[in-house]
Design a protein around this motif. Structure first.
Motif, PDB file in Angstrom:
ATOM      1  N   LEU A 115      50.167  43.207 -57.462  1.00  0.00           N
ATOM      2  CA  LEU A 115      49.391  41.878 -57.220  1.00  0.00           C
ATOM      3  C   LEU A 115      49.665  41.320 -55.668  1.00  0.00           C
ATOM      4  O   LEU A 115      50.914  41.517 -55.335  1.00  0.00           O
ATOM      5  CB  LEU A 115      49.712  40.689 -58.054  1.00  0.00           C
ATOM      6  N   LEU A 116      48.834  41.107 -54.787  1.00  0.00           N
ATOM      7  CA  LEU A 116      49.111  40.512 -53.589  1.00  0.00           C
ATOM      8  C   LEU A 116      48.978  38.909 -53.778  1.00  0.00           C
ATOM      9  O   LEU A 116      48.170  38.287 -53.921  1.00  0.00           O
ATOM     10  CB  LEU A 116      47.949  40.932 -52.709  1.00  0.00           C
ATOM     11  N   LEU A 117      50.038  38.357 -53.813  1.00  0.00           N
ATOM     12  CA  LEU A 117      50.552  37.037 -53.900  1.00  0.00           C
ATOM     13  C   LEU A 117      50.788  36.199 -52.563  1.00  0.00           C
ATOM     14  O   LEU A 117      51.216  36.661 -51.712  1.00  0.00           O
ATOM     15  CB  LEU A 117      51.462  36.605 -54.951  1.00  0.00           C
ATOM     16  N   THR A 118      50.620  34.749 -52.784  1.00  0.00           N
ATOM     17  CA  THR A 118      50.974  33.763 -51.647  1.00  0.00           C
ATOM     18  C   THR A 118      52.400  34.160 -51.177  1.00  0.00           C
ATOM     19  O   THR A 118      52.637  34.176 -49.814  1.00  0.00           O
ATOM     20  CB  THR A 118      50.740  32.368 -51.648  1.00  0.00           C
ATOM     21  N   ASN A 119      53.398  34.209 -52.196  1.00  0.00           N
ATOM     22  CA  ASN A 119      54.671  34.369 -51.497  1.00  0.00           C
ATOM     23  C   ASN A 119      54.916  35.782 -50.859  1.00  0.00           C
ATOM     24  O   ASN A 119      55.908  35.778 -50.172  1.00  0.00           O
ATOM     25  CB  ASN A 119      55.498  34.316 -52.876  1.00  0.00           C
ATOM     26  N   THR A 120      54.196  36.752 -51.232  1.00  0.00           N
ATOM     27  CA  THR A 120      54.297  37.877 -50.244  1.00  0.00           C
ATOM     28  C   THR A 120      53.740  37.732 -49.072  1.00  0.00           C
ATOM     29  O   THR A 120      54.384  38.147 -47.959  1.00  0.00           O
ATOM     30  CB  THR A 120      53.434  39.019 -50.986  1.00  0.00           C
ATOM     31  N   ILE A 173      41.303  38.517 -54.466  1.00  0.00           N
ATOM     32  CA  ILE A 173      41.971  39.740 -54.181  1.00  0.00           C
ATOM     33  C   ILE A 173      42.331  40.410 -55.564  1.00  0.00           C
ATOM     34  O   ILE A 173      41.979  41.685 -55.744  1.00  0.00           O
ATOM     35  CB  ILE A 173      43.186  39.760 -53.435  1.00  0.00           C
ATOM     36  N   ASN A 174      42.772  39.552 -56.574  1.00  0.00           N
ATOM     37  CA  ASN A 174      43.518  40.439 -57.432  1.00  0.00           C
ATOM     38  C   ASN A 174      42.727  40.451 -58.687  1.00  0.00           C
ATOM     39  O   ASN A 174      42.928  41.420 -59.675  1.00  0.00           O
ATOM     40  CB  ASN A 174      44.968  39.481 -57.769  1.00  0.00           C
ATOM     41  N   ASP A 175      41.701  39.738 -58.824  1.00  0.00           N
ATOM     42  CA  ASP A 175      40.802  39.887 -60.027  1.00  0.00           C
ATOM     43  C   ASP A 175      39.572  40.638 -59.975  1.00  0.00           C
ATOM     44  O   ASP A 175      38.549  40.283 -59.226  1.00  0.00           O
ATOM     45  CB  ASP A 175      40.550  38.348 -60.503  1.00  0.00           C
ATOM     46  N   PRO A 176      39.555  41.915 -60.401  1.00  0.00           N
ATOM     47  CA  PRO A 176      38.326  42.897 -60.219  1.00  0.00           C
ATOM     48  C   PRO A 176      37.094  42.043 -60.900  1.00  0.00           C
ATOM     49  O   PRO A 176      35.906  42.693 -60.531  1.00  0.00           O
ATOM     50  CB  PRO A 176      38.985  43.982 -60.906  1.00  0.00           C
ATOM     51  N   GLU A 177      37.354  41.064 -61.797  1.00  0.00           N
ATOM     52  CA  GLU A 177      36.027  40.762 -62.373  1.00  0.00           C
ATOM     53  C   GLU A 177      35.447  39.597 -61.682  1.00  0.00           C
ATOM     54  O   GLU A 177      34.334  39.017 -62.099  1.00  0.00           O
ATOM     55  CB  GLU A 177      36.452  40.240 -63.990  1.00  0.00           C
ATOM     56  N   PHE A 178      36.261  39.147 -60.733  1.00  0.00           N
ATOM     57  CA  PHE A 178      35.766  37.869 -60.087  1.00  0.00           C
ATOM     58  C   PHE A 178      34.477  38.068 -58.926  1.00  0.00           C
ATOM     59  O   PHE A 178      33.615  37.201 -58.982  1.00  0.00           O
ATOM     60  CB  PHE A 178      37.100  37.293 -58.896  1.00  0.00           C
ATOM     61  N   SER A 179      34.480  39.451 -58.585  1.00  0.00           N
ATOM     62  CA  SER A 179      33.433  39.723 -57.348  1.00  0.00           C
ATOM     63  C   SER A 179      33.127  41.254 -57.755  1.00  0.00           C
ATOM     64  O   SER A 179      34.134  42.057 -57.793  1.00  0.00           O
ATOM     65  CB  SER A 179      33.846  39.406 -56.177  1.00  0.00           C
ATOM     66  N   SER A 180      32.115  41.694 -57.773  1.00  0.00           N
ATOM     67  CA  SER A 180      31.382  43.232 -57.971  1.00  0.00           C
ATOM     68  C   SER A 180      31.263  43.771 -56.511  1.00  0.00           C
ATOM     69  O   SER A 180      30.796  44.936 -56.713  1.00  0.00           O
ATOM     70  CB  SER A 180      30.249  42.912 -58.706  1.00  0.00           C
ATOM     71  N   PHE A 181      31.409  43.236 -55.243  1.00  0.00           N
ATOM     72  CA  PHE A 181      31.378  43.879 -53.986  1.00  0.00           C
ATOM     73  C   PHE A 181      32.218  44.872 -54.029  1.00  0.00           C
ATOM     74  O   PHE A 181      33.356  45.039 -54.577  1.00  0.00           O
ATOM     75  CB  PHE A 181      31.628  42.737 -53.125  1.00  0.00           C
ATOM     76  N   LEU A 216      43.928  47.853 -49.450  1.00  0.00           N
ATOM     77  CA  LEU A 216      43.592  49.155 -49.606  1.00  0.00           C
ATOM     78  C   LEU A 216      44.409  49.935 -50.460  1.00  0.00           C
ATOM     79  O   LEU A 216      43.981  51.007 -51.297  1.00  0.00           O
ATOM     80  CB  LEU A 216      43.304  49.981 -48.254  1.00  0.00           C
ATOM     81  N   VAL A 217      45.620  49.788 -50.391  1.00  0.00           N
ATOM     82  CA  VAL A 217      46.946  50.375 -51.244  1.00  0.00           C
ATOM     83  C   VAL A 217      46.601  50.114 -52.678  1.00  0.00           C
ATOM     84  O   VAL A 217      46.503  50.689 -53.582  1.00  0.00           O
ATOM     85  CB  VAL A 217      48.239  50.386 -50.597  1.00  0.00           C
ATOM     86  N   GLN A 218      46.492  48.528 -52.847  1.00  0.00           N
ATOM     87  CA  GLN A 218      46.375  47.881 -54.005  1.00  0.00           C
ATOM     88  C   GLN A 218      45.101  48.585 -54.822  1.00  0.00           C
ATOM     89  O   GLN A 218      45.189  48.692 -56.126  1.00  0.00           O
ATOM     90  CB  GLN A 218      46.347  46.524 -53.852  1.00  0.00           C
ATOM     91  N   GLN A 219      43.955  48.802 -54.041  1.00  0.00           N
ATOM     92  CA  GLN A 219      42.825  49.059 -54.755  1.00  0.00           C
ATOM     93  C   GLN A 219      42.884  50.590 -54.840  1.00  0.00           C
ATOM     94  O   GLN A 219      41.866  51.350 -55.370  1.00  0.00           O
ATOM     95  CB  GLN A 219      41.532  48.757 -53.696  1.00  0.00           C
ATOM     96  N   GLY A 220      43.783  51.668 -54.427  1.00  0.00           N
ATOM     97  CA  GLY A 220      44.101  52.897 -54.816  1.00  0.00           C
ATOM     98  C   GLY A 220      43.174  53.594 -53.996  1.00  0.00           C
ATOM     99  O   GLY A 220      42.851  54.778 -54.089  1.00  0.00           O
ATOM    100  N   LEU A 221      42.734  53.307 -52.666  1.00  0.00           N
ATOM    101  CA  LEU A 221      42.115  53.811 -51.768  1.00  0.00           C
ATOM    102  C   LEU A 221      42.846  54.306 -50.536  1.00  0.00           C
ATOM    103  O   LEU A 221      42.134  55.242 -49.950  1.00  0.00           O
ATOM    104  CB  LEU A 221      41.044  52.964 -50.878  1.00  0.00           C
TER     105      LEU A 221
END
Length: 364
Positions: A115-120, A173-181, A216-221
């Protein structure tokens, strides 16, 4: 409510942008960007020891990302500083802090279930700036034209509003269901949103570009954060800021997304080209070092030459690669064979992997 550049933009809409539709031009550019990014990731996966080359690529990204904020250091200053425990060169120090912040972000991504969070984001900026800065909590921040002092943008204020905006950005950023782009289009959205929230007193641009690489790392790209995006932005800096303003003032997302996809295409090609050239040089040097050093050949020395292009005797001793006399003998032999070139700076003689520096300095 109409946008007013002199008033805090607390009405900054959350992502995704309402009404955004990918044009045929964007879809064509998206397919191209995805292909080149996939090729770069495949190259990263194939590296026998990714850290050997990735350290130098990340330093290049750090240098150019800092240059966008008018923090300037030369290649020589940067790589010389990278061999030191401390440096008095403030520009080089900020660049090295950027590199450290990127690695901090990678570690937090692993620690926090991807997860990419505000504290990060907070920790990234604190690492860049080497202070305890948090979210902006006082009014009065505005972005001004450096030439005439005119206010061009006033970001949201204050901490409660900023945290609300960051929370919405976290979800995007973290919820893949939130946007299909597609993730590459979302990356362009995220870059704009973070810059517009402008959550910190300083370091926002650099933190936003680190966020790009981590996303991009989080998304596995990408398996490693080797996105060398800042090299493109440095060359097209005026357009970069004009397009950010064009979204805020005219909701012109199309040109911004095209800009970011073009940046991805050019920089992934450039990064892959540099990495291939570095791998070829490393292979050639391995043969030459075996000839020059004979039975005392050290693979650790070869690795160090491609992690830190500026070598010195003390560095080899510190890394426990060789005792002082051996290190001195090795570097003298490599210098005589024109594999490295000595340069005396003050009391210290540096032995420069000059062919690697030529690769790193190339912008084509």
């Amino acid at each position: 409510m109409a946008f007013d550049r002199n008033t805090p933009y607390n009405e900054l809409p959350n992502l995704p942008p309402p009404g955004f539709i990918e044009s045929p031009e964007i879809l064509k550019q998206l397919a191209k960007a995805a292909r080149y990014l996939g090729e770069l990731n495949g190259l990263c996966i194939s590296l026998p020891d990714p850290q050997i080359l990735i350290n130098t690529i990340v330093l290049q990204e750090s240098k150019d990302s800092s240059a966008i904020e008018n923090i300037v250091t030369t290649q020589d200053e940067l790589y010389k500083a990278a061999t030191e425990d401390d440096t008095n060169n403030l520009g080089a120090k900020e660049v090295l802090n950027y590199k450290e912040a990127l690695y901090v972000g990678m570690k937090r991504l692993q620690d926090q279930q991807n997860l990419l969070l505000t504290n990060t984001m907070v920790e990234i900026v604190q690492t860049i700036k080497q202070n305890n800065a948090g979210i902006r909590n006082v009014p009065g921040t505005s972005l001004k034209n450096a030439i005439n002092g005119e206010v061009v943008y006033t970001p949201p204020c204050c901490e409660d509003v900023i945290r609300e905006k960051l929370s919405a950005l976290e979800q995007f950023i973290n919820d893949p269901e939130f946007s299909s782009f597609d993730p590459l289009i979302k990356m362009a959205f995220i870059q704009y949103q973070f810059e517009s929230i402008h959550p910190f007193p300083d370091g926002n641009g650099r933190a936003g570009r680190i966020l790009n690489a981590l996303y991009l790392v989080q998304q596995g790209l990408l398996i490693q954060p080797v996105l060398y995006l800042s090299s493109y932005i440095v060359k097209h800096k005026t357009e970069y800021y004009q397009l950010l303003r064009s979204i805020t003032e005219k909701e012109n997302w199309q040109d911004w997304v095209m800009y970011m996809l073009t940046a991805l295409i050019e920089t992934t090609q450039l990064t892959a080209k540099k990495m291939k050239a570095m791998l070829s040089l490393k292979s050639n040097y391995e043969k030459q070092l075996k000839e020059v050093l004979g039975t005392s050949f050290s693979y650790d020395l070869l690795q160090l030459m491609f992690t830190l292009p500026y070598l010195k005797i003390d560095l080899l001793v510190k890394k426990e690669i060789a005792h002082r006399q051996t290190a001195s003998t090795w570097l003298k032999k490599l210098s005589d064979a024109d594999i490295v070139r000595p340069q005396k700076i003050g009391r210290t003689t540096y032995y420069i992997n000059f062919r690697l520096m030529e690769i790193l300095s190339s912008d084509s």
